[in-house]
Design a protein around this motif. Structure first.
Motif, PDB file in Angstrom:
ATOM      1  N   GLN A 188      18.320   7.676  25.648  1.00  0.00           N
ATOM      2  CA  GLN A 188      17.768   7.313  26.920  1.00  0.00           C
ATOM      3  C   GLN A 188      18.014   5.828  27.374  1.00  0.00           C
ATOM      4  N   THR A 201      16.215   3.896  28.706  1.00  0.00           N
ATOM      5  CA  THR A 201      15.295   2.766  28.413  1.00  0.00           C
ATOM      6  C   THR A 201      15.348   2.290  26.910  1.00  0.00           C
ATOM      7  N   LEU A 248      22.969  11.645  36.829  1.00  0.00           N
ATOM      8  CA  LEU A 248      21.582  11.470  37.027  1.00  0.00           C
ATOM      9  C   LEU A 248      21.046   9.975  37.211  1.00  0.00           C
ATOM     10  N   PHE A 249      21.724   9.182  36.413  1.00  0.00           N
ATOM     11  CA  PHE A 249      21.819   7.717  36.578  1.00  0.00           C
ATOM     12  C   PHE A 249      22.294   7.111  37.879  1.00  0.00           C
ATOM     13  N   ASP A 260      22.373   8.803  40.353  1.00  0.00           N
ATOM     14  CA  ASP A 260      21.478   9.439  41.557  1.00  0.00           C
ATOM     15  C   ASP A 260      20.337   8.278  41.693  1.00  0.00           C
ATOM     16  N   SER A 261      19.758   8.079  40.664  1.00  0.00           N
ATOM     17  CA  SER A 261      18.616   7.094  40.625  1.00  0.00           C
ATOM     18  C   SER A 261      18.987   5.639  41.038  1.00  0.00           C
ATOM     19  N   LEU A 262      20.241   5.366  40.875  1.00  0.00           N
ATOM     20  CA  LEU A 262      20.484   4.086  41.460  1.00  0.00           C
ATOM     21  C   LEU A 262      20.658   4.116  43.034  1.00  0.00           C
ATOM     22  N   VAL A 309      19.239   6.202  45.057  1.00  0.00           N
ATOM     23  CA  VAL A 309      18.160   6.962  45.895  1.00  0.00           C
ATOM     24  C   VAL A 309      16.886   5.781  45.811  1.00  0.00           C
ATOM     25  N   ARG A 310      17.197   4.861  46.634  1.00  0.00           N
ATOM     26  CA  ARG A 310      15.917   3.902  46.706  1.00  0.00           C
ATOM     27  C   ARG A 310      15.337   4.161  48.119  1.00  0.00           C
ATOM     28  N   GLU A 311      13.973   3.720  48.311  1.00  0.00           N
ATOM     29  CA  GLU A 311      13.072   4.125  49.490  1.00  0.00           C
ATOM     30  C   GLU A 311      13.375   3.375  50.531  1.00  0.00           C
TER      31      GLU A 311
END
Length: 324
Positions: free
Chosen positions: A3, A5, A314-315, A317-319, A321-323
């Motif tokens: 992972q 983390t 997925l990594f 995508d997370s990078l 997708v910031r609000e």
């Protein structure tokens, strides 16, 4: 697959174990100081992730991953001098805590240290890895110089801007992934595809950063919204607005850019209103998506099982997708 983390924790532990000479303290203490300020350690963790993707031994990649972290912090130390920045990650910058000469020399020592760490890869891949690392380091320096050149230019094209962020920001992401892939035993073709993925992802990320600077929630973004507008920073949004603005819009935009004195809130509101009239946010988001698509297209062609590709997807995508 490990992972993200876990990989970040591995890097943090390795950073804590880095040992620098005690003398001269003015040369080495600033290095320990800037590395102690933390950060997400995403770049070195990505090197480990790329190695892991291809079945390599993550532990054997820790030292080159540290090389990336030390190099990245070297660039931050020198950037802070050039920007006369008072703070880095909420703490006093090295040149403010010591002085600029100390920060320059300590940064130089960090560049040397990063090379020493990178050279601990096996001899069989040393030339390939060092070629990528040196090309990446040169690109970052070129990007920083081009960005500084932009401060004195009235006209900067979208193509010139994209090339600048490619060099200043994105090639380090691409180079990091490529080095990790090489250590992990990837074929040259797959290592290059991972490089292309990283570069295009880095460009998309920076374009998103430009958008967030204007339209982000400061509590979630973590920076002052409108800072780029206040400083007339040539971002994708400003360059596109200057390209599209006509008549009164062009006059007003240039008045704000050239105003020697102004109310910051008023300037941010006025320029943002011009951006809204010209639909600049839409253009910027389309450009960001274009580079994100290029990144994912490169990833889709990497010769790895779907479940491993999905991990990196997925990594990404997370990078991205910031609000707002």
């Amino acid at each position: 697959m490990k992972q993200l983390t876990d990989l970040q924790a591995l890097i943090n532990k390795a950073v804590d174990k880095l040992n620098f000479p005690k003398h001269p303290a003015e040369l080495y203490d600033p290095i320990s100081y800037i590395l102690s300020l933390g950060g997400k350690r995403l770049r070195p963790a990505l090197l480990l992730m790329a190695c892991d993707l291809f079945g390599g031994d993550v532990e054997s990649a820790v030292e080159p991953a540290l090389a990336i972290e030390v190099f990245h912090n070297f660039t931050l130390m020198h950037d802070d001098i050039m920007d006369n920045a008072p703070l880095r990650r909420g703490q006093v910058t090295v040149h403010q805590k010591w002085n600029s000469n100390v920060a320059i020399l300590s940064g130089d020592a960090m560049m040397v240290e990063s090379n020493k760490l990178m050279m601990k890869v096996p001899d069989a891949i040393l030339r390939r890895v060092m070629d990528v690392f040196n090309e990446t380091a040169t690109g970052v320096c070129e990007g920083q110089q081009i960005d500084m050149n932009f401060e004195h230019l009235d006209n900067v094209s979208i193509e010139e801007y994209i090339n600048m962020i490619r060099l200043k920001t994105a090639v380090l992401l691409g180079g990091t992934l490529k080095i990790g892939a090489i250590i992990g035993g990837a074929t040259p073709a797959d290592a290059q595809l991972l490089y292309d993925f990283g570069v295009n992802l880095g460009i998309a990320f920076q374009l998103q950063d430009d958008i967030l600077d204007v339209y982000g929630d400061p509590d979630k973004f973590g920076k002052q919204v409108g800072g780029d507008i206040i400083s007339n920073k040539k971002t994708y949004l400003l360059i596109k607005a200057l390209e599209l603005a006509k008549d009164t819009q062009a006059v007003e935009l240039n008045q704000w850019i050239n105003a020697p004195q102004f109310d910051t809130q008023e300037k941010v509101a006025a320029v943002t209103d011009i951006y809204n009239q010209l639909q600049i946010r839409n253009y910027s988001e389309e450009a960001m998506q274009t580079y994100a698509d290029k990144a994912f297209n490169a990833l889709d062609h990497v010769n790895l099982p779907d479940e491993r590709i999905q991990y990196l997807r997925l990594f990404a995508d997370s990078l991205l997708v910031r609000e707002y």
